[in-house]
Design an enzyme around this catalytic site. Structure first.
Site, short mmCIF file in Angstrom:
data_model
loop_
_atom_site.label_atom_id
_atom_site.label_comp_id
_atom_site.label_asym_id
_atom_site.label_seq_id
_atom_site.Cartn_x
_atom_site.Cartn_y
_atom_site.Cartn_z
CG HIS A 234 -0.26 0.12 2.56
ND1 HIS A 234 0.31 -1.14 3.25
CD2 HIS A 234 0.24 1.20 3.27
CE1 HIS A 234 0.92 -0.81 4.23
NE2 HIS A 234 0.97 0.63 4.65
C1 UD1 Z 1 -2.21 4.95 6.13
C2 UD1 Z 1 -0.82 5.62 6.76
C3 UD1 Z 1 0.35 4.79 6.47
C4 UD1 Z 1 0.10 3.19 7.03
C5 UD1 Z 1 -1.51 2.61 6.39
C6 UD1 Z 1 -1.96 1.41 6.70
C7 UD1 Z 1 -0.68 7.97 6.83
C8 UD1 Z 1 0.33 9.32 6.21
N1 UD1 Z 1 -0.52 6.92 6.17
O1 UD1 Z 1 -1.81 4.86 4.79
O2 UD1 Z 1 1.33 4.94 7.17
O3 UD1 Z 1 1.04 2.48 6.69
O4 UD1 Z 1 -2.47 3.77 6.71
O5 UD1 Z 1 -2.84 0.87 6.31
O6 UD1 Z 1 -1.03 8.07 7.74
N2 UD1 Z 1 -9.40 4.12 2.22
C9 UD1 Z 1 -10.69 3.34 2.17
N3 UD1 Z 1 -11.19 3.19 3.30
C10 UD1 Z 1 -10.72 3.08 4.32
C11 UD1 Z 1 -9.33 3.96 4.40
C12 UD1 Z 1 -8.80 4.41 3.33
O7 UD1 Z 1 -11.33 3.35 1.00
O8 UD1 Z 1 -11.17 2.92 5.67
C13 UD1 Z 1 -9.00 4.32 0.86
C14 UD1 Z 1 -9.29 6.04 0.32
O9 UD1 Z 1 -9.42 5.93 -1.01
C15 UD1 Z 1 -8.20 6.87 0.88
C16 UD1 Z 1 -7.00 5.77 0.47
O10 UD1 Z 1 -7.43 4.48 1.12
O11 UD1 Z 1 -7.77 7.96 0.05
C17 UD1 Z 1 -5.61 5.95 1.49
O12 UD1 Z 1 -5.95 6.16 2.76
P1 UD1 Z 1 -5.23 6.89 3.84
O13 UD1 Z 1 -5.60 7.04 5.07
O14 UD1 Z 1 -5.00 8.44 3.35
O15 UD1 Z 1 -3.58 6.37 3.64
P2 UD1 Z 1 -3.20 4.80 3.63
O16 UD1 Z 1 -2.63 4.49 2.37
O17 UD1 Z 1 -4.44 4.07 4.00
N1 UDP Z 2 -3.15 -6.79 8.80
C1 UDP Z 2 -4.38 -7.13 8.77
N2 UDP Z 2 -5.09 -7.64 7.75
C2 UDP Z 2 -4.67 -7.41 6.42
C3 UDP Z 2 -3.29 -6.76 6.37
C4 UDP Z 2 -2.69 -6.59 7.53
O1 UDP Z 2 -4.80 -7.58 10.11
O2 UDP Z 2 -5.34 -7.81 5.30
C5 UDP Z 2 -2.34 -6.32 9.89
C6 UDP Z 2 -0.88 -6.81 9.80
O3 UDP Z 2 -0.91 -8.28 10.36
C7 UDP Z 2 -0.23 -6.06 10.79
C8 UDP Z 2 -1.08 -4.71 10.39
O4 UDP Z 2 -2.20 -4.83 9.94
O5 UDP Z 2 -0.81 -6.30 12.02
C9 UDP Z 2 -0.19 -3.67 9.78
O6 UDP Z 2 -0.79 -2.68 8.97
P1 UDP Z 2 -0.49 -2.16 7.59
O7 UDP Z 2 0.35 -2.98 6.82
O8 UDP Z 2 -1.88 -1.46 7.18
O9 UDP Z 2 0.30 -0.69 8.00
P2 UDP Z 2 1.99 -0.55 8.37
O10 UDP Z 2 2.37 -1.38 9.34
O11 UDP Z 2 2.55 -0.62 7.16
O12 UDP Z 2 2.02 1.03 8.93
#
Ligand code: UD1
Ligand code: UDP
Length: 395
Positions: A234
């Site tokens: 992601h």
């Molecule tokens: C965020 C965090 C990242 C983390 C990741 C974990 C920041 C800067 N980024 O990135 O560090 O690793 O979460 O998963 O805080 N969206 C949905 N449903 C949701 C949430 C998001 O559809 O419940 C979609 C939206 O289109 C949104 C995009 O995902 O624009 C990105 O979501 P966002 O929370 O901005 O950043 P992440 O890539 O999820």
């Molecule tokens: N995770 C989960 N389901 C998924 C993918 C990830 O429960 O489908 C869990 C994973 O095991 C870990 C956490 O989400 O505990 C990590 O979150 P993510 O990868 O979204 O963010 P990051 O750690 O990169 O910030």
């Protein structure tokens, strides 16, 4: 004795598994601590948020700020505005933030400007790559925090180098591993193929993802232990540019999934971009790629402990793979978690986003066996050490 009022903050998926053991530890001392939990609402889909509250038994948030998606400035700005109102009303003694998401940075700044003490769980991690928004969040948060609760010795060194006082740095270990250890037996009981059936994204002629139908069977319906790859990605550096995402998709279809089934838990950011760049249908049609919606914590743990290889750009999954011993290809140029790398005794190799580098590591890892590595204080006792550190710091 006056109770210490702690306001902790979560916003996105990786925060929930970090706050769960902390919340459970606080509840053990009702005479000493009062806990107020804020959800900023950055992640809001059931599979990205609520499911973790249920499965990890996290207390229902006292408030949800409903911030949702948006640009970084929009998310951080809206969080600060809404969080400030809660802060002024609740007047906590401490604000506790976790990890490196936008909520971490926005809420630390807001609290410090109101002279409220801030503790950071997972302080000191550094990728030294300012292209990562998380690196900015980490640096800003640590620069103003009162209590820096670190997961490993690299983090301690980073903070010392930045000039933080020794008295501020508390080496407490990795709180993610508290959650892993508390849930690994429950996860081990799960059935791999049931996980797939429950979460499968079924093909849809429109190319849009649709709800999971219960009667749809995956192209590969007999997944066996140690005979599949699991993938999550992601990071903007992998999924936001068409060129990079397309080259990764080619690698997955033409090379990786040829060796053994590939189970891909698709993050909403990635799904949106696969569709936007016209790549979704091709991935969906690949017989050996199993696309699933984001899965629950126990389900992901089961996939991880059963996979032959983990392919990821997630921070949390690097750590969980390290302890579970799953050979882990980290598709990033840098990591803030060097303790998970092979050269430091772990199981991860950094490959960046280059398909050739990923393929070389993948071929090597096909011959590797599972070998767990437990860095110091990744022992399930971190939440207890954090609560002790807060008690020692006082109101
Ligand atoms: C965020 C965090 C990242 C983390 C990741 C974990 C920041 C800067 N980024 O990135 O560090 O690793 O979460 O998963 O805080 N969206 C949905 N449903 C949701 C949430 C998001 O559809 O419940 C979609 C939206 O289109 C949104 C995009 O995902 O624009 C990105 O979501 P966002 O929370 O901005 O950043 P992440 O890539 O999820
Ligand atoms: N995770 C989960 N389901 C998924 C993918 C990830 O429960 O489908 C869990 C994973 O095991 C870990 C956490 O989400 O505990 C990590 O979150 P993510 O990868 O979204 O963010 P990051 O750690 O990169 O910030």
């Amino acid at each position: 004795m006056k109770k210490m009022k702690i306001m902790s903050v979560v916003g996105a998926r990786p925060n929930f598994m970090k706050i769960a053991p902390f919340a459970h530890e606080l509840v053990k001392h009702p005479d000493q601590f009062e806990h107020f939990l804020v959800h900023t609402g950055q992640h809001y889909d059931k599979a990205m948020s609520h499911s973790f509250f249920e499965s990890l038994n996290i207390p229902h948030p006292d408030v949800d700020l409903g911030i949702g998606s948006g640009s970084h400035a929009e998310q951080v700005g809206r969080t600060m505005i809404e969080f400030e109102k809660v802060l002024l009303e609740q007047k906590p003694d401490w604000v506790v933030v976790v990890g490196d998401v936008n909520a971490t940075c926005a809420c630390s700044i807001t609290a410090k400007k109101h002279h409220i003490k801030v503790a950071h769980i997972e302080a000191g991690l550094r990728s030294f790559d300012l292209h990562m928004p998380e690196e900015i969040n980490r640096m800003v948060t640590d620069s103003i925090c009162d209590l820096l609760l670190t997961p490993d010795e690299f983090a301690n060194e980073n903070l010392r180098r930045e000039g933080h006082a020794e008295s501020q740095i508390k080496f407490v270990g990795n709180i993610m591993i508290d959650t892993l250890e508390a849930n690994r037996n429950q996860a081990a009981e799960l059935d791999l193929n049931e996980i797939i059936q429950r979460n499968l994204i079924p093909p849809d002629v429109s190319g849009q993802a649709s709800e999971v139908s219960t009667d749809f069977r995956s192209p590969v319906s007999d997944l066996c232990e140690n005979s599949f790859t699991v993938l999550t990605m992601h990071r903007p550096s992998n999924v936001d540019s068409k060129e990079t995402l397309e080259s990764l998709v080619r690698l997955l279809i033409d090379k990786v999934s040829i060796e053994m089934p590939l189970v891909w838990s698709v993050h909403p950011r990635t799904k949106k971009n696969l569709q936007r760049f016209g790549l979704w249908d091709e991935v969906m049609q690949c017989a050996n790629i199993i696309l699933i919606n984001p899965v629950g914590y126990h389900e992901m743990l089961k996939l991880n402990m059963s996979a032959k290889i983990m392919l990821t750009d997630s921070g949390g999954l690097q750590e969980e793979s390290c302890v579970l011993g799953t050979p882990c290809i980290t598709m990033r140029e840098s990591t803030e978690r060097p303790v998970t790398l092979v050269e430091h005794g772990g199981v991860s190799e950094l490959t960046g986003s280059d398909p050739e580098g990923i393929l070389v590591a993948f071929k090597q890892f096909l011959n590797f066996d599972r070998r767990g590595h437990f860095p110091r204080l990744w022992d399930g006792g971190t939440a207890k050490r954090i609560v002790n550190a807060l008690r020692d710091a006082g109101c």
